[in-house]
Design an enzyme around this catalytic site. Sequence first.
Site, PDB file in Angstrom:
ATOM      1  N   ASP A 103       0.790  -1.245   0.000  1.00 18.92           N
ATOM      2  CA  ASP A 103       0.000   0.000   0.000  1.00 18.92           C
ATOM      3  C   ASP A 103       0.825   1.300   0.000  1.00 18.92           C
ATOM      4  O   ASP A 103       0.499   2.229   0.753  1.00 18.92           O
ATOM      5  CB  ASP A 103      -0.942   0.016   1.215  1.00 18.92           C
ATOM      6  CG  ASP A 103      -1.984  -1.097   1.178  1.00 18.92           C
ATOM      7  OD1 ASP A 103      -1.953  -1.910   0.242  1.00 18.92           O
ATOM      8  OD2 ASP A 103      -2.816  -1.149   2.086  1.00 18.92           O
TER       9      ASP A 103
ATOM     10  N   ASP B  38      -4.670  -0.691  -1.898  1.00 15.90           N
ATOM     11  CA  ASP B  38      -5.995  -0.449  -1.331  1.00 15.90           C
ATOM     12  C   ASP B  38      -6.867   0.126  -2.455  1.00 15.90           C
ATOM     13  O   ASP B  38      -6.452   1.068  -3.125  1.00 15.90           O
ATOM     14  CB  ASP B  38      -5.836   0.588  -0.200  1.00 15.90           C
ATOM     15  CG  ASP B  38      -6.531   0.180   1.074  1.00 15.90           C
ATOM     16  OD1 ASP B  38      -6.885  -1.002   1.215  1.00 15.90           O
ATOM     17  OD2 ASP B  38      -6.726   1.050   1.947  1.00 15.90           O
TER      18      ASP B  38
ATOM     19  N   HIS C 130     -10.518   7.252   1.637  1.00 19.21           N
ATOM     20  CA  HIS C 130      -9.148   7.153   1.106  1.00 19.21           C
ATOM     21  C   HIS C 130      -9.078   6.054   0.045  1.00 19.21           C
ATOM     22  O   HIS C 130      -9.891   5.133   0.043  1.00 19.21           O
ATOM     23  CB  HIS C 130      -8.144   6.851   2.232  1.00 19.21           C
ATOM     24  CG  HIS C 130      -8.339   5.498   2.851  1.00 19.21           C
ATOM     25  ND1 HIS C 130      -9.334   5.234   3.775  1.00 19.21           N
ATOM     26  CD2 HIS C 130      -7.692   4.313   2.656  1.00 19.21           C
ATOM     27  CE1 HIS C 130      -9.284   3.958   4.124  1.00 19.21           C
ATOM     28  NE2 HIS C 130      -8.295   3.370   3.453  1.00 19.21           N
TER      29      HIS C 130
ATOM     30  N   LYS D 244      -7.142  -4.788  -2.981  1.00 20.97           N
ATOM     31  CA  LYS D 244      -7.922  -5.261  -1.838  1.00 20.97           C
ATOM     32  C   LYS D 244      -8.839  -4.155  -1.337  1.00 20.97           C
ATOM     33  O   LYS D 244      -8.626  -2.984  -1.630  1.00 20.97           O
ATOM     34  CB  LYS D 244      -6.994  -5.745  -0.724  1.00 20.97           C
ATOM     35  CG  LYS D 244      -6.040  -4.694  -0.219  1.00 20.97           C
ATOM     36  CD  LYS D 244      -4.955  -5.299   0.651  1.00 20.97           C
ATOM     37  CE  LYS D 244      -4.027  -4.245   1.210  1.00 20.97           C
ATOM     38  NZ  LYS D 244      -4.653  -3.258   2.078  1.00 20.97           N
TER      39      LYS D 244
ATOM     40  N   HIS E  89     -17.396   3.367   0.708  1.00 22.18           N
ATOM     41  CA  HIS E  89     -17.051   2.081   1.338  1.00 22.18           C
ATOM     42  C   HIS E  89     -17.476   2.063   2.807  1.00 22.18           C
ATOM     43  O   HIS E  89     -17.405   3.080   3.495  1.00 22.18           O
ATOM     44  CB  HIS E  89     -15.538   1.844   1.212  1.00 22.18           C
ATOM     45  CG  HIS E  89     -15.133   0.459   1.574  1.00 22.18           C
ATOM     46  ND1 HIS E  89     -14.780   0.095   2.853  1.00 22.18           N
ATOM     47  CD2 HIS E  89     -15.046  -0.671   0.825  1.00 22.18           C
ATOM     48  CE1 HIS E  89     -14.484  -1.196   2.871  1.00 22.18           C
ATOM     49  NE2 HIS E  89     -14.637  -1.683   1.653  1.00 22.18           N
TER      50      HIS E  89
ATOM     51  N   CYS F   1      -1.948  -2.597   7.699  1.00 20.60           N
ATOM     52  CA  CYS F   1      -1.894  -3.492   6.541  1.00 20.60           C
ATOM     53  C   CYS F   1      -0.628  -4.345   6.493  1.00 20.60           C
ATOM     54  O   CYS F   1      -0.680  -5.500   6.082  1.00 20.60           O
ATOM     55  CB  CYS F   1      -2.094  -2.691   5.257  1.00 20.60           C
ATOM     56  SG  CYS F   1      -3.756  -1.952   5.228  1.00 20.60           S
TER      57      CYS F   1
END
Length: 198
Positions: free
Chosen positions: A9, A47, A82, A106, A53, A151
């Site tokens: 990420d 990401d 984000h 992901k 979301h 992450c």
Amino acid sequence: MTQALIVVDVQNDFCPGGALAVPGGDEVVAPINAMMDRFDAVILTQDWHPAGHSSFASAHPGKSPFETVEMPYGTQVLWPDHCVQGTEGAAFHKDLRTDGDLIIRKGFRPAIDSYSGFYENDKATPTGLEGYLRSRGITRLTLAGLATDFCVAFTALDAARLGFEVTVDLAACRAIDLDGSLQAALDQMKEAGIALQS
């Protein structure tokens, strides 16, 4: 070919000036670029959230970023919007080498967040990364990127649970450190037998 680098990420929204900036997030770019040629395979995670979301605080009226809510899969930290698909914030840092072997996206399922490069946060829905590594005969992983305590740690812990030999290069990671989350993540990784390299 047994050793892979997983770059977690390293995206604009996690770097200074981004929507969810990790302090010093851009400082990982140069060390990661320098490491890449030492590995048989390089995998980058990204990401990749749809707008609205369920992990975004903005999707929960009356909630603020960094508060938590209970989701069907457990407690979820609510984040500022984000890494929305197709935005500049979701793009990799402009100086990061992206000539790796695979990009794993992901967090694209609207109802579930995903910290780990291996599984969504329900710890059951796979991303396909494990199958890719197994098919290439890769057994040893080194992780670098953002953020150490979310992450990176979740990816490392899943990798160790799946039987990979895991090293986290802390010099090429940076943390959010939300209410002691960094120390908790380091302790969990040590306990799981993950090598922490500084």
